[in-house]
Design a protein around this motif. Structure first.
Motif, short mmCIF file in Angstrom:
data_model
loop_
_atom_site.label_atom_id
_atom_site.label_comp_id
_atom_site.label_asym_id
_atom_site.label_seq_id
_atom_site.Cartn_x
_atom_site.Cartn_y
_atom_site.Cartn_z
N GLN A 50 0.74 -1.10 -0.01
CA GLN A 50 0.05 0.21 0.01
C GLN A 50 1.06 1.23 0.04
OE1 GLN A 50 -2.42 -0.90 3.43
NE2 GLN A 50 -4.03 -1.97 2.25
N LYS A 51 1.91 1.32 0.58
CA LYS A 51 2.88 2.32 0.83
C LYS A 51 3.42 2.63 -0.68
CE LYS A 51 5.41 3.35 4.34
NZ LYS A 51 6.47 3.25 5.40
N ILE A 52 3.84 1.35 -1.28
CA ILE A 52 4.50 1.52 -2.48
C ILE A 52 3.44 2.11 -3.34
CG2 ILE A 52 5.44 0.25 -4.64
CD1 ILE A 52 6.66 -1.59 -2.20
N SER A 53 2.20 1.60 -3.43
CA SER A 53 1.35 2.17 -4.38
C SER A 53 0.68 3.88 -4.34
CB SER A 53 0.06 1.43 -4.35
OG SER A 53 0.06 -0.01 -4.42
N ALA A 54 1.15 4.06 -2.82
CA ALA A 54 0.97 5.40 -2.41
C ALA A 54 2.08 6.55 -3.31
CB ALA A 54 0.67 5.69 -0.95
N MET A 55 3.21 5.94 -3.25
CA MET A 55 4.39 6.61 -3.64
C MET A 55 4.10 6.54 -5.42
SD MET A 55 7.12 5.94 -5.51
CE MET A 55 7.56 4.10 -5.49
N GLN A 56 3.71 5.36 -5.92
CA GLN A 56 3.66 5.42 -7.33
C GLN A 56 2.66 6.52 -7.72
OE1 GLN A 56 3.21 1.12 -7.68
NE2 GLN A 56 5.18 1.05 -8.86
N ALA A 57 1.38 6.43 -7.07
CA ALA A 57 0.34 7.45 -7.32
C ALA A 57 1.12 9.02 -7.23
CB ALA A 57 -0.56 7.36 -6.31
N ALA A 58 1.77 9.34 -6.22
CA ALA A 58 2.41 10.76 -6.35
C ALA A 58 3.39 10.49 -7.30
CB ALA A 58 3.15 10.90 -4.92
N LEU A 59 4.24 9.67 -7.88
CA LEU A 59 4.89 9.77 -8.79
C LEU A 59 4.40 9.76 -10.08
CD1 LEU A 59 8.28 9.35 -9.65
CD2 LEU A 59 7.57 7.09 -9.88
N ALA A 60 3.21 9.28 -10.28
CA ALA A 60 2.57 9.63 -11.59
C ALA A 60 1.72 11.05 -11.65
CB ALA A 60 1.21 8.51 -11.51
N GLN A 61 1.52 11.59 -10.59
CA GLN A 61 0.99 13.06 -10.71
C GLN A 61 2.20 13.88 -10.86
OE1 GLN A 61 -0.65 14.09 -6.70
NE2 GLN A 61 -2.47 14.92 -7.67
N GLU A 62 3.36 13.51 -10.54
CA GLU A 62 4.59 14.54 -10.62
C GLU A 62 5.08 14.27 -11.99
OE1 GLU A 62 9.22 14.98 -8.90
OE2 GLU A 62 7.57 14.70 -7.45
N SER A 63 5.29 13.12 -12.55
CA SER A 63 5.91 12.67 -13.92
C SER A 63 5.17 12.25 -14.98
CB SER A 63 6.94 11.48 -13.61
OG SER A 63 6.02 10.29 -13.19
N GLY A 64 3.70 11.66 -14.68
CA GLY A 64 2.94 11.34 -15.86
C GLY A 64 3.20 9.94 -16.09
N ILE A 65 3.98 9.45 -15.43
CA ILE A 65 4.22 7.92 -15.69
C ILE A 65 3.72 7.01 -14.63
CG2 ILE A 65 5.88 6.17 -15.81
CD1 ILE A 65 6.18 8.32 -18.04
N GLN A 66 2.57 6.18 -14.92
CA GLN A 66 1.82 5.31 -13.91
C GLN A 66 2.51 3.90 -13.71
OE1 GLN A 66 -0.68 6.04 -11.99
NE2 GLN A 66 -0.01 4.07 -10.99
N GLY A 67 3.20 3.76 -12.78
CA GLY A 67 3.91 2.43 -12.31
C GLY A 67 3.02 1.16 -11.85
N GLN A 68 3.53 0.21 -11.99
CA GLN A 68 2.68 -1.03 -11.52
C GLN A 68 3.52 -1.65 -10.60
OE1 GLN A 68 2.53 -3.02 -15.32
NE2 GLN A 68 0.31 -2.87 -15.05
N LEU A 69 3.00 -2.43 -9.49
CA LEU A 69 3.87 -3.09 -8.55
C LEU A 69 3.32 -4.64 -8.85
CD1 LEU A 69 5.37 -3.61 -5.94
CD2 LEU A 69 3.28 -3.12 -4.73
N LEU A 70 4.23 -5.37 -9.02
CA LEU A 70 3.89 -6.84 -9.32
C LEU A 70 4.71 -7.83 -8.30
CD1 LEU A 70 4.72 -6.66 -13.25
CD2 LEU A 70 2.43 -6.54 -12.14
N ARG A 71 4.20 -8.95 -8.18
CA ARG A 71 4.88 -9.88 -7.37
C ARG A 71 5.04 -11.23 -8.22
NH1 ARG A 71 1.51 -12.02 -2.20
NH2 ARG A 71 -0.22 -12.97 -3.46
N ARG A 72 6.11 -12.02 -7.80
CA ARG A 72 6.32 -13.10 -8.62
C ARG A 72 5.43 -14.09 -8.41
NH1 ARG A 72 12.36 -15.49 -10.26
NH2 ARG A 72 11.50 -17.40 -10.74
N CYS A 73 4.87 -14.92 -9.36
CA CYS A 73 3.85 -15.72 -9.13
C CYS A 73 4.34 -17.00 -8.46
CB CYS A 73 3.49 -16.55 -10.58
SG CYS A 73 2.51 -15.27 -11.61
N ASP A 74 5.60 -17.54 -8.79
CA ASP A 74 6.01 -18.57 -7.91
C ASP A 74 6.85 -18.22 -6.59
OD1 ASP A 74 8.07 -17.65 -9.35
OD2 ASP A 74 8.78 -19.62 -9.78
#
Length: 96
Positions: free
Chosen positions: A19-43
């Protein structure tokens, strides 16, 4: 344009950290226009990856990301982060 892929194994891979990373990515998207994704490995749910596509200015984006990681207290919480940059291929205007 380039894309940034960052993978790491957080010491504590929790929903709260995600959740903290998602909040950081939202702030980054607002500042840079780049929307990040957070993924985790399936296995391996303890290996995470952030993906940032379509970056035009690598240095500017990297500085903004570093600043927001620190502001959100994530620079240490994520553990050692491994960043890899990829560019679109073929490059415009090249002929092979």
């Amino acid at each position: 344009m380039t894309s940034l892929y960052i993978y790491y194994r957080p010491p504590q891979a929790t929903a709260k950290l995600a959740q903290k990373i998602s909040a950081m990515q939202a702030a980054l998207a607002q500042e840079s226009g780049i929307q990040g994704q957070l993924l985790r490995r399936c296995d391996d749910a303890n290996t995470w990856m952030e993906v940032y596509p379509g970056i035009k200015q690598r240095e500017v984006f990297g500085q903004a990301l570093a600043q927001l990681l620190a502001c959100h207290g994530l620079d240490e919480a994520c553990g050692e982060r491994h960043a890899e940059w990829f560019e679109y291929w073929p490059l415009e205007g090249t002929e092979d």
